[in-house]
Scaffold this motif. Structure first.
Motif, short mmCIF file in Angstrom:
data_model
loop_
_atom_site.label_atom_id
_atom_site.label_comp_id
_atom_site.label_asym_id
_atom_site.label_seq_id
_atom_site.Cartn_x
_atom_site.Cartn_y
_atom_site.Cartn_z
N ALA A 84 0.85 -1.20 0.00
CA ALA A 84 0.00 0.00 0.00
C ALA A 84 0.89 1.26 0.00
CB ALA A 84 -0.92 -0.01 1.22
N PHE A 85 2.02 1.18 0.70
CA PHE A 85 2.94 2.32 0.73
C PHE A 85 3.47 2.62 -0.67
CE2 PHE A 85 6.75 4.75 1.50
CZ PHE A 85 6.48 5.47 2.65
N MET A 111 1.11 9.58 -5.22
CA MET A 111 1.29 10.88 -4.54
C MET A 111 2.64 11.52 -4.85
SD MET A 111 -1.42 11.57 -2.68
CE MET A 111 -0.90 12.71 -1.41
N GLY A 112 3.61 10.68 -5.23
CA GLY A 112 4.96 11.19 -5.47
C GLY A 112 5.69 11.38 -4.16
N ASN A 113 6.93 11.88 -4.27
CA ASN A 113 7.75 12.11 -3.08
C ASN A 113 7.81 13.60 -2.82
OD1 ASN A 113 8.82 9.96 -1.66
ND2 ASN A 113 10.20 9.42 -3.38
N LEU A 172 6.35 17.19 -0.26
CA LEU A 172 6.02 17.61 1.10
C LEU A 172 4.57 17.26 1.46
CD1 LEU A 172 7.05 19.11 3.63
CD2 LEU A 172 6.15 21.23 2.63
N ASN A 173 3.68 17.44 0.49
CA ASN A 173 2.27 17.15 0.74
C ASN A 173 2.07 15.67 1.11
OD1 ASN A 173 -0.54 17.47 0.75
ND2 ASN A 173 -0.68 16.87 -1.41
N ALA A 174 2.71 14.79 0.33
CA ALA A 174 2.61 13.35 0.60
C ALA A 174 3.17 13.03 1.98
CB ALA A 174 3.36 12.57 -0.48
N TYR A 175 4.28 13.65 2.31
CA TYR A 175 4.93 13.42 3.62
C TYR A 175 4.03 13.88 4.77
CZ TYR A 175 8.04 14.25 7.58
OH TYR A 175 8.58 14.26 8.83
N LEU A 176 3.51 15.10 4.67
CA LEU A 176 2.69 15.65 5.76
C LEU A 176 1.40 14.85 5.94
CD1 LEU A 176 3.12 19.49 5.16
CD2 LEU A 176 4.22 18.09 6.92
N LEU A 177 0.83 14.44 4.82
CA LEU A 177 -0.43 13.68 4.90
C LEU A 177 -0.21 12.34 5.61
CD1 LEU A 177 -3.41 13.91 4.00
CD2 LEU A 177 -2.80 12.59 1.97
N ARG A 178 0.88 11.65 5.28
CA ARG A 178 1.09 10.35 5.93
C ARG A 178 1.47 10.52 7.40
NH1 ARG A 178 6.31 8.70 6.55
NH2 ARG A 178 7.92 9.55 5.18
N CYS A 179 2.15 11.63 7.74
CA CYS A 179 2.48 11.89 9.15
C CYS A 179 1.21 12.19 9.94
CB CYS A 179 3.45 13.07 9.28
SG CYS A 179 5.08 12.68 8.68
N PHE A 180 0.36 13.03 9.36
CA PHE A 180 -0.92 13.36 10.01
C PHE A 180 -1.72 12.08 10.28
CE2 PHE A 180 -5.50 13.92 9.29
CZ PHE A 180 -5.82 14.73 10.38
N TRP A 181 -1.75 11.20 9.28
CA TRP A 181 -2.58 10.01 9.44
C TRP A 181 -1.98 8.98 10.38
CZ3 TRP A 181 -7.44 9.34 9.43
CH2 TRP A 181 -8.24 10.19 8.67
N LEU A 182 -0.67 8.93 10.48
CA LEU A 182 -0.12 7.96 11.45
C LEU A 182 -0.50 8.37 12.87
CD1 LEU A 182 1.47 5.33 11.85
CD2 LEU A 182 3.45 6.75 12.39
#
Ligand SMILES: [Fe+2]
Ligand SMILES: [Fe+2]
Length: 289
Positions: free
Chosen positions: A171-172, A179-181, A183-193
């Protein structure tokens, strides 16, 4: 960085769990059994959510190897759901409020599916897959956490941990692909964890306490000590996940940065009682029926 590519394998295994010891199948007794049983109540509904989230992006994935892994991921999660549904039925019969607790989780996930954009659903999925991947690693790193318990229940949890390890990056990889690599992809996955972990803990602990109470275990101090030790002391399955959980916040993180491929060489060993019809397993089976 070295890229590790593991293609998951779909396996159809049935565990035929016995009903008589569903609330005390673990060697440490009822408290730890009910902890793991409570986790099972989250799995079928959670796994159906993962399947739907990944399916939302099927058309956007062009990489053939990733598409193959997505199909195997979906198949594996469906098999896990089927076997955990069987366990959850036994729990309901034992007086554990399995259906009511599953319903709460299901409603929450249905709500998320209705209101959250697809990329948020996928970010929640990869976050929850991070949690299951870490717990699976802990379980496989500590074989004595299950040794001496009912062999069928142990085999089922080991099978699930094995396959969670095998597909932990699927899934990752879909998420990164769409989503690509950035900042948006990074922040979204941090928020969701953070969000997914908080919600999971906020539901799981009250459910676990209630499920121990239903077995008259509230005043069993020794039982609670065993439960706390199992998770946070020795072996401390959750305690051992803390560092790896935090690694998620490294900007370039990938699940295979935790290279635990050595677990994947142990399938035969882990599933021996089921795969080889171990005489001990058969004897226990005959005694149950
Ligand atoms: Fe699973
Ligand atoms: Fe999974």
């Amino acid at each position: 960085m070295m890229t590790i590519s593991i293609s998951p394998t779909l396996r159809d295994i049935r565990f035929n769990l016995p009903a008589h010891n569903v609330t005390h199948w673990h060697k440490d007794g009822m408290n730890v059994s009910q902890y793991l049983n409570t986790m099972s109540l989250f799995l079928p509904v959670g796994e159906r959510f993962f399947i739907k989230s990944v399916r939302l992006f099927r058309k956007q994935v062009t990489d053939k190897a990733l598409l193959k892994s997505m199909s195997a991921f979906i198949g594996q999660e469906a098999m896990h759901g089927r076997e955990h549904d069987e366990l959850n039925k036994l729990l309901e019969q034992s007086g554990t409020p399995a259906k009511a607790q599953e319903k709460i989780v299901e409603r929450l996930l249905d709500f998320a599916q209705r209101v959250a954009p697809p990329e948020h659903q996928l970010a929640a999925t990869i976050s929850l897959e991070h949690l299951t991947g870490l717990l699976a690693d802990s379980l496989l790193n500590n074989p004595d956490s299950l040794d001496g318990s009912d062999e069928r229940y142990s085999a089922m949890w080991r099978w699930h941990a094995y396959e969670e390890t095998e597909h932990k990056a699927v899934a990752f990889d879909v998420y990164q692909h769409v989503m690509g690599n950035n900042l948006n992809a990074y922040l979204l996955r941090c928020f969701w964890l953070v969000t997914a972990t908080s919600i999971y803990f906020a539901l799981q602990y009250p459910f676990y306490i209630e499920n121990v109470r239903r077995q008259n275990g509230m005043r069993d101090v020794k039982g609670w000590i065993k439960g706390v030790n199992f998770l946070w002391g020795k072996p401390g399955l959750k305690r051992q996940c803390v560092g790896a959980w935090l690694d998620w916040f490294k900007p370039g993180f990938h699940p295979w940065d935790h290279d635990n491929r050595h677990h994947l060489e142990k399938f035969e060993e882990l599933l021996k009682p089921v795969l080889n019809n171990d005489p001990e397993y058969q004897a226990a089976d005959a005694a149950m029926s």
